[in-house]
Design a protein around this motif. Structure first.
Motif, PDB file in Angstrom:
ATOM      1  N   GLN A   3      44.283  41.621  59.807  1.00 21.84           N
ATOM      2  CA  GLN A   3      42.938  41.659  59.229  1.00 21.84           C
ATOM      3  C   GLN A   3      43.061  41.939  57.735  1.00 21.84           C
ATOM      4  N   GLN A   4      42.326  41.178  56.928  1.00 22.63           N
ATOM      5  CA  GLN A   4      42.380  41.340  55.482  1.00 22.63           C
ATOM      6  C   GLN A   4      41.649  42.608  55.054  1.00 22.63           C
ATOM      7  N   GLN A   5      42.134  43.189  53.985  1.00 30.75           N
ATOM      8  CA  GLN A   5      41.500  44.371  53.401  1.00 30.75           C
ATOM      9  C   GLN A   5      40.194  43.938  52.755  1.00 30.75           C
ATOM     10  N   GLY A   6      39.147  44.727  52.939  1.00 34.18           N
ATOM     11  CA  GLY A   6      37.863  44.405  52.326  1.00 34.18           C
ATOM     12  C   GLY A   6      37.901  44.602  50.818  1.00 34.18           C
ATOM     13  N   TRP A   7      36.943  44.004  50.145  1.00 37.27           N
ATOM     14  CA  TRP A   7      36.847  44.120  48.684  1.00 37.27           C
ATOM     15  C   TRP A   7      35.927  45.279  48.330  1.00 37.27           C
ATOM     16  N   THR A   8      36.443  46.240  47.596  1.00 40.70           N
ATOM     17  CA  THR A   8      35.619  47.351  47.129  1.00 40.70           C
ATOM     18  C   THR A   8      34.866  46.910  45.869  1.00 40.70           C
ATOM     19  N   LEU A   9      33.834  47.645  45.527  1.00 41.01           N
ATOM     20  CA  LEU A   9      33.096  47.339  44.299  1.00 41.01           C
ATOM     21  C   LEU A   9      34.002  47.464  43.081  1.00 41.01           C
ATOM     22  N   ASP A  10      34.901  48.437  43.118  1.00 44.61           N
ATOM     23  CA  ASP A  10      35.843  48.624  42.015  1.00 44.61           C
ATOM     24  C   ASP A  10      36.767  47.410  41.872  1.00 44.61           C
ATOM     25  N   ALA A  11      37.267  46.897  42.990  1.00 41.11           N
ATOM     26  CA  ALA A  11      38.154  45.735  42.952  1.00 41.11           C
ATOM     27  C   ALA A  11      37.416  44.510  42.429  1.00 41.11           C
ATOM     28  N   ILE A  12      36.161  44.340  42.826  1.00 43.39           N
ATOM     29  CA  ILE A  12      35.368  43.205  42.352  1.00 43.39           C
ATOM     30  C   ILE A  12      35.099  43.339  40.858  1.00 43.39           C
ATOM     31  N   GLN A  13      34.852  44.552  40.400  1.00 40.42           N
ATOM     32  CA  GLN A  13      34.634  44.775  38.971  1.00 40.42           C
ATOM     33  C   GLN A  13      35.910  44.446  38.189  1.00 40.42           C
ATOM     34  N   GLN A  14      37.049  44.866  38.689  1.00 39.31           N
ATOM     35  CA  GLN A  14      38.322  44.543  38.041  1.00 39.31           C
ATOM     36  C   GLN A  14      38.524  43.030  38.006  1.00 39.31           C
ATOM     37  N   LEU A  15      38.203  42.365  39.099  1.00 34.55           N
ATOM     38  CA  LEU A  15      38.343  40.918  39.183  1.00 34.55           C
ATOM     39  C   LEU A  15      37.471  40.230  38.134  1.00 34.55           C
ATOM     40  N   ARG A  16      36.221  40.661  38.015  1.00 31.66           N
ATOM     41  CA  ARG A  16      35.318  40.091  37.014  1.00 31.66           C
ATOM     42  C   ARG A  16      35.851  40.298  35.592  1.00 31.66           C
ATOM     43  N   GLU A  17      36.361  41.495  35.314  1.00 28.37           N
ATOM     44  CA  GLU A  17      36.900  41.795  33.980  1.00 28.37           C
ATOM     45  C   GLU A  17      38.100  40.910  33.664  1.00 28.37           C
ATOM     46  N   MET A  18      38.983  40.761  34.640  1.00 26.18           N
ATOM     47  CA  MET A  18      40.157  39.916  34.417  1.00 26.18           C
ATOM     48  C   MET A  18      39.762  38.459  34.231  1.00 26.18           C
ATOM     49  N   ALA A  19      38.762  38.011  34.986  1.00 23.94           N
ATOM     50  CA  ALA A  19      38.291  36.627  34.840  1.00 23.94           C
ATOM     51  C   ALA A  19      37.690  36.427  33.451  1.00 23.94           C
ATOM     52  N   ARG A  20      36.954  37.408  32.982  1.00 25.52           N
ATOM     53  CA  ARG A  20      36.339  37.334  31.658  1.00 25.52           C
ATOM     54  C   ARG A  20      37.412  37.260  30.569  1.00 25.52           C
ATOM     55  N   GLU A  21      38.536  37.938  30.820  1.00 28.46           N
ATOM     56  CA  GLU A  21      39.651  37.940  29.871  1.00 28.46           C
ATOM     57  C   GLU A  21      40.578  36.733  30.050  1.00 28.46           C
TER      58      GLU A  21
END
Length: 53
Positions: A3-21
């Protein structure tokens, strides 16, 4: 299959920041400790496309 690990709000925020960069998906995958395909799927799910591999 495990089973895959769920996405936390913190992980999604990090993902958005990295995508922006414009950080490549492969690097995002390593930083978030998730498979590349999981990162790509989450980017698509939250509407962030066009991020480089």
């Amino acid at each position: 299959m495990n089973q895959q690990q769920g996405w936390t709000l913190d992980a999604i925020q990090q993902l958005r920041e990295m995508a922006r960069e414009r950080i490549p998906v492969t690097v995002m995958s390593l930083k978030l400790k998730r498979p590349v395909e999981a990162v790509r799927a989450k980017l698509a799910q939250i509407g962030l496309t066009g991020v480089e591999s």
